[in-house]
Each structure stands twice: as C-alpha cells, then as structure tokens.
Scaffold this active site. Sequence first.
Site, PDB file in Angstrom:
ATOM      1  N   SER A 170       1.863   2.953  -2.672  1.00 11.37           N
ATOM      2  CA  SER A 170       1.582   2.941  -1.234  1.00 11.37           C
ATOM      3  C   SER A 170       0.243   3.600  -0.932  1.00 11.37           C
ATOM      4  O   SER A 170       0.050   4.800  -1.165  1.00 11.37           O
ATOM      5  CB  SER A 170       2.684   3.680  -0.471  1.00 11.37           C
ATOM      6  OG  SER A 170       2.222   4.018   0.821  1.00 11.37           O
ATOM      7  N   ASP A 322       1.138  -7.376   2.119  1.00 12.25           N
ATOM      8  CA  ASP A 322       1.231  -7.875   3.498  1.00 12.25           C
ATOM      9  C   ASP A 322       1.217  -9.407   3.572  1.00 12.25           C
ATOM     10  O   ASP A 322       1.272  -9.980   4.666  1.00 12.25           O
ATOM     11  CB  ASP A 322       0.088  -7.309   4.345  1.00 12.25           C
ATOM     12  CG  ASP A 322       0.260  -5.811   4.563  1.00 12.25           C
ATOM     13  OD1 ASP A 322       1.398  -5.311   4.481  1.00 12.25           O
ATOM     14  OD2 ASP A 322      -0.761  -5.131   4.817  1.00 12.25           O
TER      15      ASP A 322
HETATM   16  C1  S3P Z   1      -1.944  -0.143   4.417  1.00 14.77           C
HETATM   17  C2  S3P Z   1      -1.131  -0.081   3.317  1.00 14.77           C
HETATM   18  C3  S3P Z   1       0.062  -0.900   3.121  1.00 14.77           C
HETATM   19  C4  S3P Z   1       0.096  -2.100   4.064  1.00 14.77           C
HETATM   20  C5  S3P Z   1      -0.299  -1.729   5.466  1.00 14.77           C
HETATM   21  C6  S3P Z   1      -1.687  -1.128   5.495  1.00 14.77           C
HETATM   22  C7  S3P Z   1      -3.097   0.753   4.511  1.00 14.77           C
HETATM   23  O1  S3P Z   1       1.211  -0.092   3.339  1.00 14.77           O
HETATM   24  O2  S3P Z   1       1.371  -2.688   4.069  1.00 14.77           O
HETATM   25  O3  S3P Z   1      -0.276  -2.884   6.290  1.00 14.77           O
HETATM   26  O4  S3P Z   1      -3.997   0.515   5.338  1.00 14.77           O
HETATM   27  O5  S3P Z   1      -3.143   1.732   3.753  1.00 14.77           O
HETATM   28  P1  S3P Z   1       1.782   0.844   2.169  1.00 14.77           P
HETATM   29  O6  S3P Z   1       0.654   1.551   1.582  1.00 14.77           O
HETATM   30  O7  S3P Z   1       2.709   1.801   2.810  1.00 14.77           O
HETATM   31  O8  S3P Z   1       2.455  -0.109   1.230  1.00 14.77           O
END
Ligand code: S3P
Length: 439
Positions: A170, A322
């Site tokens: 993440s 996403d």
């Molecule tokens: C993001 C990370 C992702 C993604 C989100 C944007 C970011 O989430 O799904 O739309 O900008 O760091 P996670 O890191 O929690 O998977």
Amino acid sequence: MPKTLIIKNKIKKFNEQIRVSGDKSLSIRWVLLASQATGKSKGYNLLMSEDVLAAIDSIKKLGIKVEIQKNYCEIVGNGINGFKYKKNLTINAKNSGTLGRLILGLLIKSPKKIKIIGDKSLSKRDFSRVTIPLEKFGVKFSYKIKNKLPLKILGTQSAKGIKYLENRGSAQCKSSIMLAALNASGITSIKAKKSRNHSELLFKYLKIPMKIKKTKKFDFIEIKKPEKINAFNYQIPGDISSSAFFIVLTILASNSKLLIKNVNINPSRIGVITILKKMGAKIVLKNQRNYRGEKIANISIKSSKNLKAINCPSELNSSAIDEFLVIFLVAAKANGISYFKDISELNQKESPRLNWGSKILNMMGVKTELTKDSIKIYGQPNLKIIKPIVIKNYLRDHRIFMMSTIAALTFGNKWTIHDKDSINTSFPTFLKIIKKINK
Ligand code: S3P
C-alpha cells in the site's frame, strides 16, 4: 442536471486524440508537500476533483495560503510543520483514502487535537493500517469506533524515527510514514512491499535525505528529517487510472483508435498495460520521456479482437490496483477463464470493488467464481447482454460508475447508472470526453 446516466446504444466507431486530467496521486502529494515547503510553489495541470480540493481545503484549514488561478494553483508553505490553527479543528477528507491517510503523517507533531472526518464510504475504511505505525512515533488517537473515521489525532513533540514493515503493497501506508519522517528525529526505516513510488520520486527531487535499496519484492527506504524543503513548481502529468477507462473503451469498441497524450507511465502504475497486452490488447507507448523522475508517454490504442484469458501474476496487483474493474471487462470478452488472485485489497477501496466487479459481470450474464481474495471470470468472446441493467447503491464509488459506463458503451443493452456525480471524486471531465469521442 439529472443524477442518473442512461445509455441505450453502443459507442460508434471513433479515431480520436484526447488528454485526461492530472494524476490524482501526484496532485494530492504535490499539495501536501508544497504545504511543507518554504515559500511559493505552483502546481500546473493539478487535478481539480473533489479528492484534491479536499486536500487543498485541509491545508487551508491548517493555516496554509492557497490560491487557485486559471492555469495553476499556488501554495505558500510555512516550512515543515508550519501549520497554524485554532483548537477543535476538523478536517474533512471526504471520499479520499489517500488524503485521510497521508495527512495523518503530516500531523504527528500537532500540539492540539485535530478531528479527521470523511464521507460514508471513507468512514467504513480501515485506518489501523496507518494509526498503528503512527502510534510508534508517540502519536495518540481517539475514536468513536476503533480505527475508523471520525478519529482525533494528538501529536507529540518528541517523535523519533521508527522501523516499519509495510507488507500490503500500500503506497498510502508507505507515504503516510514517509511524511511522518519529515518530523521525526533520527532515521525512519521502512521496508515496503512494492507499490507506487511517487512519494519517493518527489522526496528525491526535493533533496530530502533518503536512501533506497531495492530488492525484487521490497524496497528499503531510510529517511532523515530534512532541515527545510524548498518551494517547487510541478507540472502534473495525465492520470493512467483515468486513462484506463478509455484504453478499455477502445479495446472493446469495434474498428476504433485512440491516442491519449501526456500520461504518467511510472512503471509502478502500469500493471493495467502489462496485463491487457498479455491478453492480446493493441497498446503502444509512444514518445516516452522523463519528468522529475516520472515517466510520461502518449498511449496509442486500437480495438482488439481475439482477446485471451489471463492467469494474472500477483506481482502485478499493486501496479494495477485501481484498474481491475475495467480489466475484468476485458476478461469478460476474452476467450477462456481468467483468474485474478490475492486481490482482497480490492474490497478495501471506496466500495468493496471485488464483490461489485463480480456482481456487475453477473448482471451482464458473465459467470464468475468469487472468493474473498480472488475471482475467476468465464470469458465470452461473443457476449451479448440480454436484459437491461441498473447500477445503484454502490457507495458512489467513482470507478464503479465509470466501469459501468464503459461496459454499457461496449457491450450494449440499456444501462441505468445512478449517482453520476461520483465522477467528481477523480475525473470530473469523464463524461465530457466520452461525448467528444462518441460523435
Ligand atoms: C494511492 C494508493 C492506492 C490506490 C489509491 C491511491 C496513492 O491505495 O488504490 O487510489 O495515491 O497512494 P493503497 O496504497 O492503499 O493500495
């Protein structure tokens, strides 16, 4: 404006060039980092969507001056932790997990309690993934429901660097701790499963003291508190996640072509391209260039026949996180059974997207086998939808709306898709661009 979109016809053949709006991850990061810089920063092509406007409102409430001009946004930072605010401040992260989680990292020194709230969807999402590591800095949290918004954060004046293992892939968790490191003495060490690396690239560009060692699955990041961050201008490239809807629209349409100009093709973001190409989609990256460590290209797509099913390698999950909803649409038309595994994180998004993706495919007449972390999709190269479809009560998840629109325009029948405003979260011009293409 009616809040429901009705689509009765498939998209006509097209040959177009488009631009999509600025990358959401980079827009939010630019706003937050510019708020920590000393002096005036300008952001160009900043995504003007609700998530980014919520980020701007948040830093304004924290005493940072922001001006939105026609062609740019100007932020006048007061330096690291230069926030000034009164007691009982509430910050509204609205629908944005990225904002809600990243801003907590910036608040680890807040001397007064700050309340963070979010909309219905964000209030259902897990915050323990950031509150647990942030507590290690000495931060205190209080809640009504543990680890959910609304929560209150109270910072500490003696934050010391921590060791943190980010094991989900993440980028939100990794970035929250990276931002916290700006206010912690000593060194913060992060072992992070591979995920989008925009924060690292920005830290590097801003000369924040940082070392990164990379292995196949993990990155080892060490950050030392910087003295200062210089103000910086930034031109945000187009968003690959927004582009993905148009990539799939073109692949599934007949005899059509599209060029999407100036898109961020950071390797940690283009799982969608790798996966779709493996499935036989005609996608070419043209005029590749670099901008401050980010890669940018024009993406050329052609309608693609003879799509093949995929057993999707889990290593690609984080770089396509996403985009799975639209990838599922391609799987619905592919020859064979596609399999996507280790994707339980999809159910942690703005809506439980793995469940919703499966449900929409079933409504379309596509068979799926769903578990809590995987899906098998039984592709039908000649898929015809035989009954009208209504999409509603999906927590206003912008990507569910856009996926449904693409499905309607490529698979046909009558679709009634509720909550059109949901696109304002990430891609307010989505339907305008559809109109431009569908002449
Ligand atoms: C993001 C990370 C992702 C993604 C989100 C944007 C970011 O989430 O799904 O739309 O900008 O760091 P996670 O890191 O929690 O998977």
